[in-house]
Scaffold this active site. Sequence first.
Site, mmCIF file in Angstrom:
data_model
loop_
_atom_site.group_PDB
_atom_site.id
_atom_site.type_symbol
_atom_site.label_atom_id
_atom_site.label_comp_id
_atom_site.label_asym_id
_atom_site.label_seq_id
_atom_site.Cartn_x
_atom_site.Cartn_y
_atom_site.Cartn_z
ATOM 1 N N GLU A 128 0.793 -1.229 0.000
ATOM 2 C CA GLU A 128 0.000 0.000 0.000
ATOM 3 C C GLU A 128 0.825 1.279 0.000
ATOM 4 O O GLU A 128 0.430 2.267 -0.615
ATOM 5 C CB GLU A 128 -0.936 0.013 1.228
ATOM 6 C CG GLU A 128 -1.999 -1.069 1.223
ATOM 7 C CD GLU A 128 -3.095 -0.797 0.210
ATOM 8 O OE1 GLU A 128 -3.072 0.275 -0.435
ATOM 9 O OE2 GLU A 128 -3.972 -1.656 0.041
ATOM 10 N N SER B 63 -23.724 -22.856 56.965
ATOM 11 C CA SER B 63 -22.718 -23.002 58.032
ATOM 12 C C SER B 63 -21.400 -22.308 57.722
ATOM 13 O O SER B 63 -20.423 -22.500 58.463
ATOM 14 C CB SER B 63 -22.450 -24.500 58.281
ATOM 15 O OG SER B 63 -23.620 -25.163 58.701
#
Length: 736
Positions: A130, A390
């Site tokens: 490019e 618990s």
Amino acid sequence: MSDRGMGKDRRSHLSSSSPSLTRGSTFAAREEDVDGRVEPGHDGRTKGLVLRVVACFVAIVMVATGAFAAWVVSLGPLPLDKAQQVSTTVIDRNGKLLRAYAMADGRWRLPVDAKTSVDPTYLKLLFAYEDQRFYEHHGIDPLALSRAAFQLLTSGHIVSGGSTITMQLARLIEPRHQRSVYAKLRQMVRAVELERQLSKEQILDLYLALAPYGGNLEGIRAASIAYLGKEPKRLSLAEAALLVALPQSPERRRLDRYPDAAHAARDRVLERMVEDGVVSKDDAAQATATAVPKMRKQIPILAPHSSDQAIATMKDAPIIKLTLDATLQRNLEPLARDRAIALGPNISVGIIVVDNESGDVLARVGSADYFDESRAGQVDMTRAVRSPGSTLKPFIYGLAFEDGFVHPDSLIDDRPVRFGSYAPENFDMTFQGTVPVRKALQLSLNVPAIVLLDRVGASRLSSRLKQAGTSLVLPKDEAPGLAMGLGGVGITLQDLAQLYSGLARLGATKPLREIMQENDGRDTMRLLDQVAAWQVGNVLLGTPPPENAAHNRIAFKTGTSYGYRDAWSVGFDGRMTIGVWVGRPDGAPVPGLIGRVAAAPILFDAFARTGKIPAALPKPPRGVLVASNTKLPPPLRRFRPLGELVRSGNDQAPHIQFPLNGSRIDVDQSEDGRNAALPVKVAGGVLPLTVLVNGVSAGDIDSRRQRLIDPPGPGFARVTVIDATGAADTVVIRVQ
């Protein structure tokens, strides 16, 4: 005839008879003056003409320049703010993507850092294909434009474009509707402006974020994740060439629609790279033989509940960094999903992992499946308030150890007992008789826990847990009571994990952190004394693990809420704490849902999926009393509830006369730097009397009911005296 007339006739005659002589003389007279100089005027007219032409040209140039400048100004500023908008991304502690959110218009545009998140092979191909002189030009490459024009003239069609990456970025920022000279000129102007406002690195990053890849995908990261299923940090040659080729015609080369066109475009990029000497023929041939993907993959969604919470907290932040570990999160989410499916319909699972040292949340699985509506998948069960069963018992025992009236090897009775109208029972409806305190906690016996809570005080337990950073939810207008020891209070899984990580930190909790921020100002909070916290951890380490699990590797506790609505398991080693919740998000009971059966196996599997061997718990702190029951001080050998203390008719409970509760004690130092002894004086009580300082035995008190003890270091200290019947008195002093 006069002489004047004759002269006139004679001149006429001469002129007519010698015309050439007369013209020459006349011309000479015009060209030269009487002194031989050139007559002025002819050269001046020529120069004036030139000056007028030059002036006209300059005027035209100035007018054109002014018009061009006015046109450039009319373009307005670059819309960089809009172009720099990206999808909100949530990343883990190492920068890995957890989840991304599409932009308002539905596009996926992820932020890109070319230096750290893009494969160099891709960048090499991009520049070669490019913009070969990207780092040399200032937005426009005259050589590229000249080459493109020459190729167009010689071949009759466009062979290569002359646009630079900066010009392409300008086109992406301001999309053109059609190709024209005006559009190209505008790109060139905008490219120059971009080069003036941004660095080359910023231009490249912005281009890589905006490049179109078809559909609603923009940028190399979104394309790589959606098409290749991975970040663009490591790409093969074939993958890099494909990602270079797609933006040239993104819609016509969409992999999910036109894979053949994308394949051909990729091969053309490779062919061009071979021609330019960027790629070898062998490498290109191997890449060309690689097939291209034909399906679009889903953008990752890891830790969706944590991501949603982060988005709500950090509004408008483009990148949010969490403390989570993406690898661990990816390992635990399938665990929760698979176990929920195995446990039955409508069941969900929550898991949270906390780093003990920092308090950072390393993983959070809020539900079995975020997208499963039948399991209320979008409800984060790690933040939901539920009954803990618990799981608060270890902190009851911790306060009892801290107060010094019980030891892990003390004996305690597990038998029917009643507190007014409240009569606690064990889960299996049986009683074990007299058992060591250690075993009572490991077996999660209810009666011993409630008896100790009655001695410690439910309000004190509640305030201590709140002091440690926990939010407890009690029924409206109800004060803390004994029932909270068995789940009669509301709490979240993340708060439980914070409390248990405090045990691993020897009694100091740290607020959990999930969003990474500098200077978050998190201070440690006190949960228990170091000795008491270590004793609790040491007891929980011996809890029998699930089947096929290793013993004495993980300290853990399970819990089951009333009606089988919640199953819990929380455990820790020296490195991390993991909490697990199992149940129905709507609170409906699930018969047979027990913490030890449903949640504990998930806990141990979660530790296994961390990929690390469990780390050892901290070493015993100074002052820990390690002794068998027979070696303990007589008052610590057996615990008796306050209502069952055996004493003669005139015996009184012990009372510490000195030091007084809340007093400040100035301790003198001797010449060798040692602190002077601190006297303890007691009235009442049944001999022998035992003194404990911060829960550690300091010896017995003689018949004179006094003893000299070594004072603790500067700060607050708890002094407790216990007589032979188990009656005790405690004062808190400040040593300075």
